[in-house]
Design a protein around this motif. Structure first.
Motif, PDB file in Angstrom:
ATOM      1  N   MET A 191     -23.039  39.701  56.022  1.00 52.50           N
ATOM      2  CA  MET A 191     -22.436  41.040  56.107  1.00 52.50           C
ATOM      3  C   MET A 191     -22.225  41.627  54.710  1.00 52.50           C
ATOM      4  O   MET A 191     -22.440  42.798  54.475  1.00 52.50           O
ATOM      5  N   THR A 215     -23.913  45.052  53.076  1.00 50.09           N
ATOM      6  CA  THR A 215     -23.121  46.109  52.437  1.00 50.09           C
ATOM      7  C   THR A 215     -23.662  46.427  51.044  1.00 50.09           C
ATOM      8  O   THR A 215     -23.784  47.602  50.670  1.00 50.09           O
ATOM      9  N   ILE A 259     -16.194  52.098  61.578  1.00 52.73           N
ATOM     10  CA  ILE A 259     -17.148  51.059  61.166  1.00 52.73           C
ATOM     11  C   ILE A 259     -16.439  49.748  60.884  1.00 52.73           C
ATOM     12  O   ILE A 259     -16.616  48.766  61.598  1.00 52.73           O
ATOM     13  N   ASP A 260     -15.604  49.729  59.849  1.00 47.42           N
ATOM     14  CA  ASP A 260     -14.928  48.483  59.477  1.00 47.42           C
ATOM     15  C   ASP A 260     -13.717  48.815  58.609  1.00 47.42           C
ATOM     16  O   ASP A 260     -13.842  49.537  57.615  1.00 47.42           O
ATOM     17  N   GLU A 261     -12.568  48.281  58.992  1.00 50.33           N
ATOM     18  CA  GLU A 261     -11.326  48.590  58.274  1.00 50.33           C
ATOM     19  C   GLU A 261     -11.393  48.160  56.811  1.00 50.33           C
ATOM     20  O   GLU A 261     -11.043  48.924  55.903  1.00 50.33           O
ATOM     21  N   ARG A 262     -11.839  46.936  56.582  1.00 49.75           N
ATOM     22  CA  ARG A 262     -11.848  46.400  55.213  1.00 49.75           C
ATOM     23  C   ARG A 262     -12.810  47.193  54.313  1.00 49.75           C
ATOM     24  O   ARG A 262     -12.470  47.549  53.183  1.00 49.75           O
ATOM     25  N   LYS A 263     -14.010  47.462  54.835  1.00 48.93           N
ATOM     26  CA  LYS A 263     -14.992  48.210  54.039  1.00 48.93           C
ATOM     27  C   LYS A 263     -14.482  49.617  53.730  1.00 48.93           C
ATOM     28  O   LYS A 263     -14.662  50.126  52.617  1.00 48.93           O
TER      29      LYS A 263
END
Length: 288
Positions: free
Chosen positions: A1, A5, A133-137
């Motif tokens: 992943m 990114t 999409i994604d919290e951390r990103k």
């Protein structure tokens, strides 16, 4: 992943470099500062273009208060809180920076008009990444996106080239409606994003028709003044969305919801019973 990114960021950077190589520079036209409505009231130059920025300041402050006062907005993720804080700070700063610019329109004061807008634009992109999409990103992307916005302003100011700023301003106009339609939301009331996009598009049309609208309204109000008022509706709709929304239990994209609704409508239409009537001719017997 993580590799994926990195590849995505690398591809985006490569596309930006190629775009900068193959396209010519876009200098700031000085005609941009020539607005239709130059009237002065109460000693304030370009009065209506100045005071029409006041709604930005009001909505920005209200949004900030609601984000932190008793968690009225119900922001459950830390990244969300940071993203919306940056957005409302940018909106409030637009009210100040744009008013300052319109008191004396020129390239130097225009910096303080555009800088807050880039903060609002880029923070919205980060919020979408967090939610869809994604919290951390998304949380990690807040700072790089804000820096990209600031750098685009500095690049324009020092090299008189609007290409990076144009990307920062117009890419969200394309990306946000597309993501709102295609990606499943974390919360309800996603259609408010589309209403916000519609009002922003209307604001850009009014900006382009500044002098025409001023003429059509018999010099009552200019297109640029109306542009400020319409653009201020964007944070209004987003604030209403934050106040009303709840966690989406069944995450479905707007596109999927529309498809299901259309299918059900067609099915209902096909199931409608069409009654037909036949008429027969009755012979008439004449009396003798």
């Amino acid at each position: 992943m993580k590799k994926r990114t990195m590849y995505a960021w690398g591809l985006a950077l490569l596309c930006f470099v190629v775009l900068m190589i193959v396209t010519p520079a876009i200098p700031q036209s000085q005609a941009y500062h020539d607005f239709a409505d130059k009237r002065e009231f109460f000693g304030i130059p370009n009065t209506l273009n100045v005071i029409s920025n006041f709604p930005f300041l009001v909505v920005g402050i209200i949004g900030l208060v609601l984000c932190y006062y008793g968690n009225y907005m119900k922001l459950s993720l830390q990244g969300e809180l940071w993203g919306w804080t940056c957005f409302y700070l940018g909106v409030a700063a637009v009210g100040i920076g744009s008013s300052y610019y319109h008191l004396n329109p020129n390239d130097a004061t225009l910096v303080w008009d555009r800088l807050p807008m880039t903060i609002a634009f880029t923070s919205i992109i980060a919020i979408f990444i967090i939610e869809r999409i994604d919290e951390r990103k998304g949380t990690i992307s807040i700072l790089p996106l804000l820096l990209a916005g600031v750098i685009s302003i500095l690049y324009w100011r020092f090299f008189d080239d609007l290409r990076p700023y144009a990307l920062v301003q117009f890419l969200p106009c394309i990306a946000i409606p597309l993501m709102a339609i295609l990606l499943p939301p974390m919360y309800t009331h996603s259609t408010y994003w589309l209403w916000a996009a519609v009002f922003y598009l209307l604001a850009k049309v009014e900006e382009a028709g500044d002098k025409v609208i001023y003429k059509w309204t018999y010099h009552i109000v200019s297109g640029h003044t109306l542009k400020h008022l319409c653009a201020a509706m964007v944070p209004v709709f987003l604030t209403l969305m934050l106040a009303k929304r709840t966690i989406e239990t069944e995450r479905q994209s707007l596109l999927k919801i529309w498809k299901v609704s259309w299918t059900e409508y067609r099915k209902k239409d096909n199931d409608t019973v069409v009654e037909t009537y036949t008429y027969t001719t009755v012979p008439v017997v004449e009396s003798q």
